[in-house]
Design a protein around this motif. Structure first.
Motif, PDB file in Angstrom:
ATOM      1  N   GLN A 144       0.846  -1.246  -0.016  1.00 12.62           N
ATOM      2  CA  GLN A 144      -0.012   0.118  -0.011  1.00 12.62           C
ATOM      3  C   GLN A 144       0.930   1.258  -0.046  1.00 12.62           C
ATOM      4  N   SER A 145       1.957   1.311   0.762  1.00  6.56           N
ATOM      5  CA  SER A 145       2.906   2.385   0.850  1.00  6.56           C
ATOM      6  C   SER A 145       3.693   2.560  -0.484  1.00  6.56           C
ATOM      7  N   ASP A 146       4.146   1.344  -1.158  1.00  6.85           N
ATOM      8  CA  ASP A 146       4.635   1.419  -2.543  1.00  6.85           C
ATOM      9  C   ASP A 146       4.309   0.082  -3.333  1.00  6.85           C
ATOM     10  N   PRO A 147       3.468   0.429  -4.224  1.00  2.00           N
ATOM     11  CA  PRO A 147       3.075  -0.800  -5.124  1.00  2.00           C
ATOM     12  C   PRO A 147       4.164  -1.450  -5.763  1.00  2.00           C
ATOM     13  N   ALA A 148       5.170  -0.609  -6.158  1.00  2.14           N
ATOM     14  CA  ALA A 148       6.234  -0.991  -6.977  1.00  2.14           C
ATOM     15  C   ALA A 148       7.403  -1.640  -6.053  1.00  2.14           C
ATOM     16  N   TYR A 149       7.047  -1.937  -4.646  1.00  2.00           N
ATOM     17  CA  TYR A 149       8.387  -2.198  -4.058  1.00  2.00           C
ATOM     18  C   TYR A 149       8.676  -3.711  -4.214  1.00  2.00           C
ATOM     19  N   ALA A 150       9.587  -4.128  -5.141  1.00  2.00           N
ATOM     20  CA  ALA A 150       9.861  -5.349  -5.260  1.00  2.00           C
ATOM     21  C   ALA A 150      10.152  -6.538  -4.184  1.00  2.00           C
ATOM     22  N   PRO A 151      10.775  -6.287  -3.321  1.00  2.98           N
ATOM     23  CA  PRO A 151      11.130  -7.247  -2.189  1.00  2.98           C
ATOM     24  C   PRO A 151       9.864  -7.484  -1.428  1.00  2.98           C
ATOM     25  N   ALA A 152       8.733  -6.845  -1.404  1.00  4.02           N
ATOM     26  CA  ALA A 152       7.352  -7.030  -0.732  1.00  4.02           C
ATOM     27  C   ALA A 152       6.697  -8.049  -1.596  1.00  4.02           C
ATOM     28  N   HIS A 153       6.738  -7.909  -3.148  1.00  2.00           N
ATOM     29  CA  HIS A 153       6.385  -8.796  -4.117  1.00  2.00           C
ATOM     30  C   HIS A 153       6.997 -10.233  -3.917  1.00  2.00           C
ATOM     31  N   LEU A 154       7.961 -10.155  -3.899  1.00  2.19           N
ATOM     32  CA  LEU A 154       8.961 -11.446  -3.832  1.00  2.19           C
ATOM     33  C   LEU A 154       8.141 -12.310  -2.470  1.00  2.19           C
TER      34      LEU A 154
END
Length: 180
Positions: A144-154
């Protein structure tokens, strides 16, 4: 750099850069010598303490590494960077995760509750502590804070894999790859 050190053995910059040079040459013991000098010359710099922690952890000296990471948090108690560093050290080395990583990650989130790296670090702690529900909540907050934050997607992809949700896992892992 060695010439600079001959001119001024108390040069923080020369000692720091020589440490970095030897790290890049995989001469970690020698790198440690120069970094310890830099840290002694600049005892109020938390970055030197955190770097000593990282270097000592890479050498397998986890108890001493922990001390240096904790020194960094004492020198900069309001900087979430060093709390995250301590938490990640504990996670990556699997060193006292319940005590060290959980407390350090909490402090990082308290200091900066919307920073995705802090939220993601907290999620990693919960994944290791086998609390996927809490991990998922923190990963959602990170995204929610950063939709493009790759580590959270990982890490969300990993969480979906743990839940045997292959389609969702694949989507998150592809997003992680595209944002990294």
């Amino acid at each position: 750099l060695e010439e600079a050190l001959l001119l001024d053995p108390d040069s923080i910059a020369a000692n720091s850069f020589l440490s970095l040079y030897w790290q890049r040459k995989d001469r970690f013991g020698l790198a440690l010598v120069y970094l310890e000098v830099a840290a002694r010359l600049d005892p109020s710099n938390p970055a030197h303490q955190a770097e000593l922690g990282r270097l000592l952890a890479s050498l397998g000296n986890f108890p001493e590494a922990r001390q240096h990471y904790e020194n960094a948090t004492r020198l900069a108690p309001r900087d979430p960077t060093y709390w995250r560093s301590l938490a990640l050290f504990s996670i990556q080395s699997e060193f006292d995760v319940r005590q060290v990583a959980l407390q350090a990650a909490r402090q990082a989130v308290v200091l900066d509750p919307k920073y995705p790296a802090s939220l993601d670090t907290m999620a990693q702690v919960f994944l290791i502590l086998d609390d996927p529900l809490s991990a998922g909540r923190f990963l959602q907050r990170a995204l929610q804070s950063d939709p493009a934050y790759a580590p959270a997607h990982l890490h969300l992809g990993w969480l979906y894999l743990l839940r045997d949700e292959a389609v969702l896992a694949r989507q998150e892992l592809e997003l992680a790859q595209s944002f990294s």
